[in-house]
Structures are given as structure tokens and as C-alpha cells.
Design a protein around this motif. Structure first.
Motif, PDB file in Angstrom:
ATOM      1  N   LEU A 134      25.136  57.521  35.978  1.00 62.65           N
ATOM      2  CA  LEU A 134      25.659  56.475  35.087  1.00 62.65           C
ATOM      3  C   LEU A 134      27.170  56.397  35.187  1.00 62.65           C
ATOM      4  O   LEU A 134      27.804  55.647  34.458  1.00 62.65           O
ATOM      5  CB  LEU A 134      25.267  56.788  33.634  1.00 62.65           C
ATOM      6  CG  LEU A 134      23.800  57.147  33.378  1.00 62.65           C
ATOM      7  CD1 LEU A 134      23.602  57.488  31.905  1.00 62.65           C
ATOM      8  CD2 LEU A 134      22.888  56.002  33.775  1.00 62.65           C
ATOM      9  N   CYS A 135      27.771  57.177  36.059  1.00 61.77           N
ATOM     10  CA  CYS A 135      29.177  57.538  35.916  1.00 61.77           C
ATOM     11  C   CYS A 135      29.945  57.273  37.209  1.00 61.77           C
ATOM     12  O   CYS A 135      30.491  56.190  37.399  1.00 61.77           O
ATOM     13  CB  CYS A 135      29.180  58.997  35.483  1.00 61.77           C
ATOM     14  SG  CYS A 135      30.742  59.690  35.047  1.00 61.77           S
ATOM     15  N   HIS A 136      29.975  58.235  38.141  1.00 58.97           N
ATOM     16  CA  HIS A 136      30.706  58.040  39.391  1.00 58.97           C
ATOM     17  C   HIS A 136      29.767  57.981  40.597  1.00 58.97           C
ATOM     18  O   HIS A 136      30.219  58.178  41.731  1.00 58.97           O
ATOM     19  CB  HIS A 136      31.739  59.157  39.603  1.00 58.97           C
ATOM     20  CG  HIS A 136      33.116  58.820  39.107  1.00 58.97           C
ATOM     21  ND1 HIS A 136      33.823  57.716  39.536  1.00 58.97           N
ATOM     22  CD2 HIS A 136      33.941  59.450  38.228  1.00 58.97           C
ATOM     23  CE1 HIS A 136      35.016  57.683  38.942  1.00 58.97           C
ATOM     24  NE2 HIS A 136      35.113  58.714  38.132  1.00 58.97           N
ATOM     25  N   MET A 293      35.645  54.498  35.455  1.00 62.89           N
ATOM     26  CA  MET A 293      34.438  53.733  35.156  1.00 62.89           C
ATOM     27  C   MET A 293      34.628  52.221  35.287  1.00 62.89           C
ATOM     28  O   MET A 293      33.665  51.492  35.501  1.00 62.89           O
ATOM     29  CB  MET A 293      33.959  54.049  33.733  1.00 62.89           C
ATOM     30  CG  MET A 293      33.639  55.518  33.471  1.00 62.89           C
ATOM     31  SD  MET A 293      32.315  56.126  34.518  1.00 62.89           S
ATOM     32  CE  MET A 293      33.216  56.999  35.776  1.00 62.89           C
ATOM     33  N   GLY A 294      35.887  51.751  35.120  1.00 60.33           N
ATOM     34  CA  GLY A 294      36.133  50.311  35.238  1.00 60.33           C
ATOM     35  C   GLY A 294      35.772  49.797  36.621  1.00 60.33           C
ATOM     36  O   GLY A 294      35.443  48.625  36.796  1.00 60.33           O
ATOM     37  N   LEU A 295      35.830  50.663  37.616  1.00 62.05           N
ATOM     38  CA  LEU A 295      35.411  50.272  38.964  1.00 62.05           C
ATOM     39  C   LEU A 295      33.968  50.672  39.244  1.00 62.05           C
ATOM     40  O   LEU A 295      33.209  49.928  39.855  1.00 62.05           O
ATOM     41  CB  LEU A 295      36.338  50.905  40.021  1.00 62.05           C
ATOM     42  CG  LEU A 295      37.332  49.895  40.600  1.00 62.05           C
ATOM     43  CD1 LEU A 295      38.263  49.383  39.523  1.00 62.05           C
ATOM     44  CD2 LEU A 295      38.107  50.483  41.752  1.00 62.05           C
ATOM     45  N   SER A 296      33.603  51.883  38.793  1.00 63.36           N
ATOM     46  CA  SER A 296      32.302  52.422  39.230  1.00 63.36           C
ATOM     47  C   SER A 296      31.111  51.767  38.534  1.00 63.36           C
ATOM     48  O   SER A 296      30.069  51.589  39.151  1.00 63.36           O
ATOM     49  CB  SER A 296      32.266  53.933  39.001  1.00 63.36           C
ATOM     50  OG  SER A 296      32.292  54.241  37.620  1.00 63.36           O
ATOM     51  N   GLN A 297      31.274  51.388  37.247  1.00 60.95           N
ATOM     52  CA  GLN A 297      30.108  50.946  36.468  1.00 60.95           C
ATOM     53  C   GLN A 297      29.878  49.437  36.548  1.00 60.95           C
ATOM     54  O   GLN A 297      29.930  48.716  35.550  1.00 60.95           O
ATOM     55  CB  GLN A 297      30.259  51.360  35.010  1.00 60.95           C
ATOM     56  CG  GLN A 297      30.184  52.875  34.830  1.00 60.95           C
ATOM     57  CD  GLN A 297      30.446  53.305  33.406  1.00 60.95           C
ATOM     58  OE1 GLN A 297      31.182  52.631  32.678  1.00 60.95           O
ATOM     59  NE2 GLN A 297      29.882  54.418  32.987  1.00 60.95           N
TER      60      GLN A 297
END
Ligand SMILES: Nc1nc2c(c(=O)[nH]1)N[C@H]1C(S)=C(S)[C@@H](COP(=O)(O)OP(=O)(O)OC[C@H]3O[C@@H](n4cnc5c(=O)[nH]c(N)nc54)[C@H](O)[C@@H]3O)O[C@H]1N2
Ligand SMILES: Nc1nc2c(c(=O)[nH]1)N[C@H]1C(S)=C(S)[C@@H](COP(=O)(O)OP(=O)(O)OC[C@H]3O[C@@H](n4cnc5c(=O)[nH]c(N)nc54)[C@H](O)[C@@H]3O)O[C@H]1N2
Ligand code: SF4
Ligand SMILES: [Mo]
Length: 681
Positions: A134-136, A293-297
Motif C-alpha cells: 500500500l506504500c512504496h 506516497m504522493g508519487l507511489s500511491q
């Protein structure tokens, strides 16, 4: 703490991936730092100071529970283990080993996670995952594919030598506070520039030189435009590109076609600020990227990170001090949980399809290790009650933290048997058939691996309350029932030693060697500390080059209607993830606990919303009510709130269309309607 407390000992904070050294000050009755590997002056953030408050909380699970006639009742360990043995035994006998799924815990030690994944594999399934999904997961997928390793390329210490920090979709002032204050801020004071990509102005932005308030979901065109400026203005590191990359000509042709002004318009940032930021990053001697998270999620999370990697490669910012691409890892042991194989496509030390890794594990373990990758976490929940019949949740709170969580709650309820192994009565406990009371961090011996790959030791300072048991003892008892007595689990140090035999990543490390310091991977033979900077000369992939890659914009999955806004979610300083622990800390609750919805004044005015009003946030998946915080700090068209509070259950709004590569959900982009709550009552 209580009479269960022995003496204060050096442990590690159970919250974020910074990995601060933490112990107990009996006189002051609170957590204090010791001079750890990261918090070298003993500094802590408020969560570390309050970390003892959940340890003796009234909501601690003190006995096993089993569900009978629809309700949970207290039970003995034998009753609970009998129930698990029967349910898992029947499900596997009837439907095969893939009918079971294990959630491992990135909050728990390397040793505990090692045992969980080994247990799954001993049963014949690779159905094991952890909340890295859910994260990286997307960051790791992109970096592993291009560089050969998904971890931070650099160490916190060498990163302070950077001339520019590019912080993309992360808020370290709030989420990695000790890194921000003890590593980033001193560098900023000494002249390092900070470029911040975030749709909101946060405490991190306060320290920024350039803020690019990107529209959520539009990082790819923004990063491509920055790369186009780098090429256009002759800021490419030509020697590096020649020696360490492939694919430059094709990428240059693609970037030549990028209209920087149009891209700025599309992504919602000022074109001149974009150009200045790109120039600053491109012309720096050493520029370091931090990513979050702004990029990964996003459902294009992997592609987002691919676009970021292009920037670092074009400018030669990989494989040197003060540079690189550095995912700020989330939970205290999310790096380690993946390292030790608590993932459906990885074993300790390598990929599941790597014959040497497979062979090493099979030889050490003495059983056949399944070769087909298992289900990822969100995919698995969607199959609960269908081909997945039983699940074991170790130290995770999916009833709050999964996307489209109303659907997940229905699926949890549809299992033949749900086992929840936790320390407090979490929201997920309410769906359990069997509840196993484990030990908190203060009751734990073992190791955790922090965001910059440092392995540190935790030391128990208390015994678990009542009938609760240390996590490793619980897992050992479950494994003995499900697999038999041959499944050795002889205490943390023996498990760690086994890990160092199976995994080349941890080879050569030992409890004595770590002591009250750390050992960092990669850990070459004879090392005392481990390697700080990865990919020097050769990438971890074994190749001297990484490819430059054309990355096209991907539209967000949720179309945003005329009257709708984009909801993006994230964190506040005082609370942690599902809040299961921090909502049980009096100090943290008193400090601040806002679940408010940040909304731009223009968007608020158009809806007749005033600061403090109750608002209703809704879409086809769900609805929540909360207070509005009218602020220009969030960009127009976007609203923001945290997911730390089970009520309001924010994840009832988030979608579950997964990134096709990493299977990460798009927590950072959901279309919602926002109205004054009273208006439609
Ligand atoms: N206090 C506290 N600290 C924590 C945690 C916690 O719950 N509380 N959790 C830990 C964990 S598990 C993790 S993974 C880390 C996460 O740490 P961060 O990665 O910093 O996490 P977030 O706050 O979720 O998101 C970071 C920022 O992304 C921005 N953002 C949203 N959408 C977009 C977008 O489309 N593009 C860009 N560029 N930015 C966007 C948000 O406004 C937010 O400020 O924190 C860890 N530390
Ligand atoms: N909307 C939205 N949702 C998100 C995110 C987001 O940014 N926005 N972020 C996602 C991310 S990055 C993450 S990492 C996940 C986190 O999701 P989770 O991992 O589900 O969140 P936590 O609250 O950390 O849950 C940890 C659980 O473990 C238990 N626990 C804690 N310590 C121990 C221990 O020592 N032993 C045992 N046995 N149990 C323990 C706690 O009581 C709690 O129930 O949330 C994801 N969900
Ligand atoms: S920065 Fe992270 S590890 Fe350090 S005290 Fe705060 S929550 Fe704990
Ligand atoms: Mo996370």
C-alpha cells in the motif's frame, strides 16, 4: 509503565522508518531517546516520546478470543490454536494451500516476518504480503527494474552533502521528523536548496526554496517537463549518460516534443517556477531526490517513479554521495519485511524466480518451496470468501487502511476463518474468528531495518500482560500446529542467524556485531558498517548501465466531474496510519487530532462552506462526514484529509483500481462531491 517493566533498555521506536533509538525514563514516565544510529543526539518526535502509552492501555489484548454464536469470547491458547489448526487444515485439504493468505507486519521484527513467510511457504503457498504493497511497492518495482534495488540509494549522513533536495510527494517535516530536523534542516541552513512537489503547502514547504503545487495525479508531465528543461538548457551530464545509461537518443527525441508551458498548465504549476526548479536541480553538483506516497500511491505509481529516475540519470545523480533517489520508507520495519521475503514474489535474499535463492531456501528449510508467485495484499482481499478461504493478519489493520474499505470489510466477513494477531482491539479484530494477543515493541527482542538500510536491535523492557505472548512465541505456536514440531523457531537470535545463512543481504551480520549501533546492507565480508552509497560504478542489477525510458502521462482512473473535487489523503504528525496505537495515547490525542478536510477558499465559497462547517464527502463507493478547514494551503480543485481515524472511515472513498505492475492502490486520487452536511439532510 507497570510492574511488568524490567529495566530500561535500548530499543527502537515502533512508528516510522527513521528508526530512532528509544528507551524509557522511569522518573519522567515517558520515552526518551538514546544516541542511536540515526538519532545520534538522542532526539525523538512526539510519537516516540509517547510510545509507551499504548503498552499498558486498557484496550490491550490480554487473552486469546474466539468467535462463538457471533460474538468474541475469551478463550485459552489451546482453544484458539485448535480452531486455527482445524480451519486452516480443512481449507487447505479442500482447496489447496493457496486457500490461505498471510498478512505479514512491517511494524514487527525481521525475525517475526521471516517466520511468517517461512510458515506460508512450508504450507505450500506464496500468499504472503505486507503493507509495503500500500506504500512504496511502486517505487520498489521501478527502482528494482532499472537499478536492481528498490531501497534508498544513499545514506542519511551522505545526503546532507547535497546542494539540492528534490522532495517529491513526501512531507518529511511531518512524517520523518527526525530526518527532517537532524539531516535536512541543517543542510538547508547551510545553503542547500529544497524543491517541493506537493499539491499542498505543508510544514515541509515552509522550508522550501521552490514549491510546485502539482495537481494530484499529474507528476509525470511535470517531471517530463523538468527533464525537457534539463535537456533544452544543456544541463545533461553527458559523460554519465554515455557511460552509465542507455536509451538517451530516444528519450531526447521524446523530450524535444514536450511543450514546457503547456505541461505547466496541464499540471497546474507556474511555468517559470517549473523552469527555475528544473534549472536548480539540473545544475547542482549533487542533487538528491526524496520520494514518498504522493508519487507511489497512484494507479500509475510505478510510472511516476520511472519519470523521476530519468531526472536523476540524465543529470548523473546516481552512485555518488549527496545524490540518488531515496524512498523515505514508511513503517519502522517495512524495509526489513520485504528483505526477509514477506512478499508474494520474493524469498529472503532474492526473487522467487531466481534459482540460486530458491535452492538456498529449500536446502536450509528442508521442504519444497512453491515457485508460483502468490497474491498481493489488495488482490487477495478481493478473493476472500472465493478461492481464498482463511487468512492470518499479523500486525496490520486492513479494516481501516485498505482502499475501498467497505468492500474489504465485506470480504473479511466472508472468510471461513480470519485470525487476527494484534496487540490492541483494532477495527480488524471485530471481523476475526480467532484473536491472538501479541507483544508490543516494548516487549520485543529482535531486529528492524530502517529507511537507510541500517539493521538495529530492539530489546524487551517488559513482559506481555495477562496471557498475551511475545509475537515470535505466538508465531512459533501457530507454526507448530500448522506444520509440526520440525518448524524450528528457537528465539530471535537463532532466527536471525538462520536469516543470515539464507539471505546474502544479511550475511555476515550478527546481534553482537550490531550491538547498540547498526549494520547496514549491503554488508561486504569484513565490513563494520556496510555500504552507504549504492550503484557506484555498477548498478545493483550487475549492469554498468540503467535505461532511460519514455514515460507517458496516464490519466487518473477516477474521472472528475464538473461539480467534483479530487480527494487526496495523507498524514499528520501526531497520528500514525490506522491510529490503532496513537488514538490510544492520551498525550497524542491531546496534542492535536484533526480529521478535518482541507479545502481551498474558492472551492469552499462555491459550495457555501465555511471554516469549521460539517461537510459531507461522497462518491459512489462511500460517504464520510467531517469538519472543513478552509485554507489556501491546499490547491484549488483538491481536498485533503488524513486516514488516521476509523471514524470517519476515509478509505470508504478511495478506489481499488491497482497499478498494473506494483498492484498499489490509488490512495492519492479519488473523485468526490463535497457538500455542507446539513444541506442534504
Ligand atoms: N506522523 C506520521 N508519520 C508517519 C506515518 C504516519 O501515519 N504519521 N506513516 C509512516 C508511513 S507508513 C509512511 S508510508 C510514510 C509516508 O510519508 P509521506 O510519503 O510523506 O506520506 P503522505 O503524507 O501520505 O503523502 C505525502 C504528501 O504527498 C502529497 N500528495 C498527494 N497527492 C500527490 C500527488 O499526486 N503528487 C504529489 N507530488 N504529491 C501528492 C500530500 O499532499 C502529502 O503532503 O510516513 C511514515 N511516517
Ligand atoms: N487513504 C489512505 N490509506 C492508506 C494510506 C494513505 O496514505 N491514504 N497509506 C497506506 C500505507 S503507506 C500504509 S503503510 C498502510 C498502513 O496500514 P496498517 O499496517 O494496516 O496500519 P497500522 O495502523 O500501522 O496497523 C498496524 C496494526 O498492527 C498492530 N500492531 C502494532 N504493533 C504491533 C506489534 O508489535 N505486534 C503485533 N502483533 N501487532 C502490532 C496495531 O495495533 C495495528 O492494528 O496504510 C495505507 N492506507
Ligand atoms: S521520527 Fe519516527 S522513529 Fe523517530 S521518534 Fe518519531 S516516529 Fe519514532
Ligand atoms: Mo506506509
Amino acid at each position: 509503565m507497570s510492574e511488568r517493566t524490567n529495566e530500561p533498555r535500548e530499543s527502537v521506536c515502533p512508528f516510522c522508518g527513521v528508526g530512532c533509538g528509544l528507551t524509557y525514563d522511569a522518573e519522567r514516565g515517558k520515552g526518551v531517546g538514546w544516541r542511536g544510529a540515526v538519532n545520534t543526539r538522542g532526539e525523538l518526535c512526539p510519537k516516540g516520546v509517547a510510545a509507551f502509552e499504548h503498552v499498558d492501555h486498557a484496550d490491550r489484548l490480554r487473552t486469546p478470543l474466539i468467535r462463538e454464536d457471533g460474538a468474541l469470547r475469551e478463550a485459552t491458547w489451546d482453544e484458539a490454536l485448535d480452531r486455527i489448526e482445524t480451519a486452516f487444515g480443512e481449507a487447505i485439504a479442500r482447496h489447496g494451500p493457496d486457500a490461505a493468505f498471510f498478512f505479514a507486519s512491517s511494524k514487527c521484527t525481521n525475525e517475526a516476518n521471516y517466520v511468517v513467510q517461512k510458515l506460508a511457504r512450508a504450507l505450500g503457498t506464496n500468499n504472503v504480503d505486507n503493507c509495503a504493497r500500500l506504500c512504496h511497492a511502486s517505487t520498489v518495482a521501478a527502482m528494482a527494474e532499472r537499478f536492481g534495488a528498490g531501497a534508498m540509494t544513499n545514506s542519511l549522513r551522505d545526503l546532507t552533502e547535497a546542494d539540492v533536495f528534490l522532495v517529491a510527494g513526501a512531507n518529511p517535516a511531518v512524517n520523518h521528523p527526525v530526518i527532517f530536523r537532524s539531516y535536512l534542516l541543517p543542510a538547508l541552513k547551510a545553503g542547500t536548496e529544497l524543491i517541493h512537489l506537493d499539491p499542498r503547502a505543508t510544514a515541509t514547504t515552509d522550508a522550501a526554496t521552490h514549491h510546485l503545487p502539482v495537481r494530484p495525479g499529474f507528476d509525470i508531465p511535470l517531471l517530463n517537463a523538468m527533464a525537457a528543461v534539463v535537456v533544452e538548457e544543456g544541463l545533461v551530464d553527458e559523460a554519465f549518460v554515455r557511460e552509465r545509461t542507455t536509451g538517451f537518443e530516444a528519450l531526447r527525441a521524446f523530450l524535444d516534443e514536450v511543450d514546457v508551458d503547456a505541461a505547466a498548465e496541464q499540471t497546474g504549476v507556474d511555468a517559470e517556477t517549473l523552469r527555475t526548479a528544473a534549472r536548480s536541480y539540473g545544475s547542482a553538483d549533487r542533487a538528491a531526490i526524496f520520494t514518498g506516497m504522493g508519487l507511489s500511491q497512484h494507479h500509475c505509481g510505478t510510472d511516476n517513479v520511472h519519470a523521476l529516475l530519468n531526472l536523476a540519470l540524465l543529470t548523473g545523480n546516481v552512485g555518488t554521495r549527496g545524490a540518488g533517489v531515496n524512498p523515505l520508507r514508511g513503517q519502522n520495519n517495512v524495509q526489513g519485511a520485504g528483505d526477509v521475503g514477506a512478499l508474494p514474489d520474493r524469498l529472503p535474499g532474492g526473487r522467487i524466480d531466481d534459482p540460486a535463492t530458491h535452492e538456498r531456501c529449500a536446502t536450509e528449510w528442508g521442504f519444497d518451496v512453491p515457485t508460483t508467485p502468490g497474491l498481493t495484499e489488495v488482490e487477495a482481499t478481493h478473493r476472500f470468501g472465493e478461492d481464498v478461504r482463511v487468512a492470518y493478519v499479523f500486525g496490520e489493520n486492513p479494516a481501516v487502511t485498505e482502499p475501498n474499505v467497505s468492500r474489504v470489510r465485506e470480504k473479511l466477513a466472508s472468510l471461513d476463518c480470519l485470525v487476527v494477531h494484534d496487540v490492541v482491539r483494532s477495527e480488524t479484530v471485530e471481523f476475526a474468528d480467532v484473536v491472538l494477543p501479541g507483544g508490543t515493541w516494548a516487549e520485543t527482542d529482535g531486529t528492524v531495518t530502517n529507511t537507510d538500510r541500517q539493521v538495529q536491535r530492539m530489546r524487551a523492557m517488559a513482559d506481555p500482560p495477562g496471557d498475551a505472548r511475545r509475537d515470535l512465541d505466538v508465531l512459533g505456536a501457530v507454526a507448530e500446529r500448522l506444520v509440526g514440531e520440525g518448524f524450528a523457531c528457537d528465539g530471535p537470535e537463532a532466527v536471525f542467524e538462520e536469516l543470515t545463512r539464507v539471505s546474502a543481504t544479511y550475511a555476515g551480520m550478527s546481534y553482537d556485531g550490531i550491538g547498540t549501533g547498526s549494520q547496514r546492507w549491503p554488508f561486504p565480508e569484513g565490513a563494520t558498517e556496510g555500504t552507504a552509497v549504492l550503484h557506484e560504478g555498477t548498478f545493483a542489477s550487475g549492469s554498468t548501465t540503467a535505461d532511460l525510458r519514455i514515460v507517458e502521462h496516464v490519466d487518473p482512473v477516477d474521472p472528475v466531474g464538473d461539480d467534483e473535487l479530487v480527494l487526496t489523503t495523507g498524514r499528520i504528525l501526531e497520528h500514525y496510519n490506522s491510529g490503532a496505537l496513537t488514538r490510544r495515547s492520551g498525550t497524542l490525542v491531546r496534542l492535536r487530532g484533526t480529521d478535518a478536510l482541507q479545502i481551498h477558499p474558492g472551492d469552499a465559497a462555491r459550495r457555501g462552506i465555511e471554516d469549521g462547517d460539517r461537510v459531507r464527502v461522497a462518491n459512489d463507493r462511500g460517504m464520510v462526514e467531517l469538519a472543513a478547514e478552509v485554507t489556501p494551503g491546499v490547491r484549488s480543485g483538491t481536498v485533503f484529509c488524513t486516514f488516521h481515524f476509523a471514524d470517519p472511515l476515509v478509505n470508504t472513498l478511495t478506489g481499488d483500481t491497482l497499478d498494473p505492475v506494483a498492484k498499489i492502490p490509488p490512495f492519492k486520487h479519488s473523485a468526490v462531491r463535497v457538500t455542507v452536511a446539513a444541506a442534504d439532510n
